[in-house]
Write an enzyme that holds these catalytic residues in place. Sequence first.
Site, short mmCIF file in Angstrom:
data_model
loop_
_atom_site.label_atom_id
_atom_site.label_comp_id
_atom_site.label_asym_id
_atom_site.label_seq_id
_atom_site.Cartn_x
_atom_site.Cartn_y
_atom_site.Cartn_z
N GLU A 29 -8.37 -9.07 -17.54
CA GLU A 29 -7.16 -9.39 -16.77
C GLU A 29 -6.89 -10.87 -16.68
OE1 GLU A 29 -6.78 -6.39 -13.27
OE2 GLU A 29 -8.89 -6.95 -13.37
N ASN A 68 -1.09 -5.90 -16.07
CA ASN A 68 -0.32 -6.39 -14.92
C ASN A 68 -0.79 -7.79 -14.52
OD1 ASN A 68 0.57 -3.77 -15.01
ND2 ASN A 68 -0.68 -3.09 -13.27
N ASP A 69 -2.11 -7.91 -14.40
CA ASP A 69 -2.65 -9.22 -14.05
C ASP A 69 -2.66 -10.16 -15.25
OD1 ASP A 69 -3.27 -9.46 -11.27
OD2 ASP A 69 -4.72 -7.84 -11.54
N CYS A 106 -4.60 -0.44 -19.65
CA CYS A 106 -4.33 0.39 -18.47
C CYS A 106 -3.33 -0.22 -17.50
CB CYS A 106 -5.63 0.74 -17.74
SG CYS A 106 -6.43 -0.68 -17.00
N ARG A 131 -8.56 3.56 -9.37
CA ARG A 131 -8.55 2.37 -8.50
C ARG A 131 -9.23 2.74 -7.18
NH1 ARG A 131 -2.94 1.76 -10.83
NH2 ARG A 131 -2.75 -0.37 -11.61
N ARG A 146 -13.16 2.09 -11.33
CA ARG A 146 -13.14 0.64 -11.23
C ARG A 146 -13.62 0.25 -9.85
NH1 ARG A 146 -7.59 -2.63 -11.45
NH2 ARG A 146 -7.41 -1.90 -9.31
N ARG A 155 3.50 -11.29 -10.37
CA ARG A 155 3.94 -9.91 -10.59
C ARG A 155 4.64 -9.31 -9.38
NH1 ARG A 155 -1.94 -6.78 -10.74
NH2 ARG A 155 -0.89 -4.92 -9.99
N HIS A 208 0.83 -1.20 0.00
CA HIS A 208 0.00 0.00 0.00
C HIS A 208 0.86 1.25 0.00
CE1 HIS A 208 -2.78 -2.94 2.25
NE2 HIS A 208 -2.62 -3.24 0.98
C1 PEP Z 1 -3.73 -4.55 -14.02
O1 PEP Z 1 -3.85 -5.65 -13.51
O2 PEP Z 1 -3.05 -4.33 -15.03
C2 PEP Z 1 -4.39 -3.38 -13.40
C3 PEP Z 1 -4.40 -2.21 -14.00
O3 PEP Z 1 -4.92 -3.56 -12.17
P1 PEP Z 1 -4.08 -3.56 -10.82
O4 PEP Z 1 -2.67 -3.20 -11.17
O5 PEP Z 1 -4.73 -2.61 -9.91
O6 PEP Z 1 -4.21 -4.99 -10.39
MG MG Z 2 -5.34 -5.95 -11.98
#
Ligand code: PEP
Ligand code: MG
Length: 747
Positions: free
Chosen positions: A608, A631-632, A679, A473, A509, A642, A366
Amino acid sequence: MALRKDSDSRRLLRRLRDTLAAPGGSQDRLDQITHHIADSMATEVCSIYLFRDADTLELSATEGLKAAAVHKTRLRLGEGLVGRVARTGRHVNTANAPAEPGFRFMPETGEEVYSSFLGVPIQRVGDKLGVLVVQSREARQFTEDDVYGLEVVAMVLAEMAELGAFLGNLDERMPQAHRFPSMFRGTGAQEGAAEGRVWLHEPRVVVANPVGDDPVREKKRLLEGVETLRSRVNKLLADADMSDEGDHAQVLEAYRMFAHSRSWLKRMEEDIDLGLSAEAAVEKEQSQARARLEMAADPYLRDRLHDLDDLSNRLLRILTGQGSDTGAEMPENPILVARNIGPAELLDYGRKLKGVVLEEGSVGSHAAIVARALAIPLVIHAGRITSEALNGDAILVDGDVGVVHLRPEDSVAAAFRDKIAMQAEAQKRYAGLRDLPATTLCGTKIELHMNAGLMADLPSMESSGAEGVGLFRTELQFLTRTRVPRRSELAALYTRVMDAANGRPVVFRTLDIGSDKVLPYMKPQDEPNPAMGWRAIRVGLDKRGVLRMQLQALIRAAVGRPLHVMFPFVAEPGEFEAAQKMLMEEIAREQRLGRGLPLDIRVGTMLETPSLAFAPLSFFRACDFVSIGGNDLKQFFFAADRENELVRRRYDTLSEPFLSLLDQIIARCAEADVPLSFCGEDAGRPVEALTFAALGIRRLSMRPASIGPVKHLIRQISLEELRDVVDNARATAQPVRRAVTEFLAQL
Ligand code: PEP
Ligand code: MG
């Protein structure tokens, strides 16, 4: 044996204190100290070895060994018995030193005639200063009391060193703790470089008087301090408002038990009987726990030792009256240094900070999320920096490569300043592009949006020239509080966010909690694989109350204006449909209640999970927009966590398999005529961003700081040419990353 009686120990400590108070040079002091200790312990030899640098111990004073060896004899960390004490932070006690494994004979000292050896570390909460040794001819085992007594003496020496008693005219021959330049290699968790002065989140407590004259009084002070500590801990735990089941509660209970531990208190009382002041007694036990912590592999034991460390810090602050607020003035360009920090505390410091350095933390923690929102460079896993750094020390933080320089050499500082100047220069160039569109030479417009999560992010919209918020977020609002926010609070916040966006779109989101984002007030689920566990929309659909409340807050905030809602971590169309249905129900409810409604509602999905890329066309048609959460998506596509440093950079986003996956998604969205954006973090990396554009993605959402660099490149390229470069590399199985990088290098 001497030091058997408490009164002997106290007499010795008083002599040491008088030595400290008397005028004279540092070497004189050390010589007198070894003399007094040998005398009190009735040993022929007493020697003090101090660290010259992080790896080398030097014989710095001795009673009994050859004087010529002083400042000549050196040992490396781990070498010989002295080195072993220093490395492990634990005593070595042997009647027959030469027979001991690892013994190293040093002829220049004349120590061959001595048989028994007792060495204890001179250390102060995580700070290794040296080793104190007594030796005697007679082959005898030192008693437990001897060991204990010598540890108490070593504690006083450590405190004296901290107070500077051994510095001064020994100058460069003595180790000067907290004076040398040092470098820490950690992990960069937010890019950027900053120069400033150390601001310790929890400054070191200074123990001005390690020796206690009146044990009765010191014990009373200790008891009162412990009482205060206990009531504060009880209150802390009561306020935490935890459900009283589950692991979390057990951990807290263990913490409470420690605060009430009889044996902890008893050990500290024994230290006081031997002559320490109350605070020095706390520090002695803390130092030993720290040394054990460093050697402990068992995670449960480590946690408990951590608890003890934390409680000791609190107790020291109570006893010395030195809190986080020591009255020290925050330096200019403060760089926060801490073991760890919570998101709310970091937010409190806000944009005052120029950088943050943590010993612990993780990329997705965080604190890291907040540092990113505030756009301040962050380095995590920075060794033992809280033991090394003092308030006001000069410090350089390089979040790009994860390096920190403490008290840097001039040459290092100069090179660093050049780097900062270059970055500032580039920023200026990007600022000039702020109001220009991201249009390629061939006339294709790419929309650049920003990612956000806090009110503090919104000012970046103006400065970066973002066209909207492509990803808000919402979990950050939940993470920075100690309880679930109320609907009215959320509605007010969302209203302010939309006001600040000033007509530009904001894609909210819904809550993505679980996985690495565990709310402080939620019962943690003991999941073997939290990233693939009960998170995001899965929680929202199972525990509908919170999602429903959030949807209501969004609807109320958007009365009379457009509302964009996006659901996270959808893995199959049914989840999207269910969430969409919930939103529609809430709108119908508002209508029934005769309230105002948003003007236009767009409902989209994050993509994702690889499964969703292969969902039927009807699903894509049902979405108002789709946003790829790279990212996911990447971590599941490559099966590479990750958060795990060992694997997270292992696979290339621009490798053929991932590009094929993107092709698939782009084709589906085109066929369904649904807008698509990207994103994840990759959208803000120039080479990746341009490749995504070449593949056909027309909207990218990224950190505000990345918008300038990405736009700068977009405006200089022909997307048709770039598309040829990418197609050609793929057709000939050449690395796309290299081809695109070379293409950009020609610009
Ligand atoms: C992602 O997974 O790419 C994303 C934007 O969500 P977060 O990074 O908040 O999991
Ligand atoms: Mg994500």
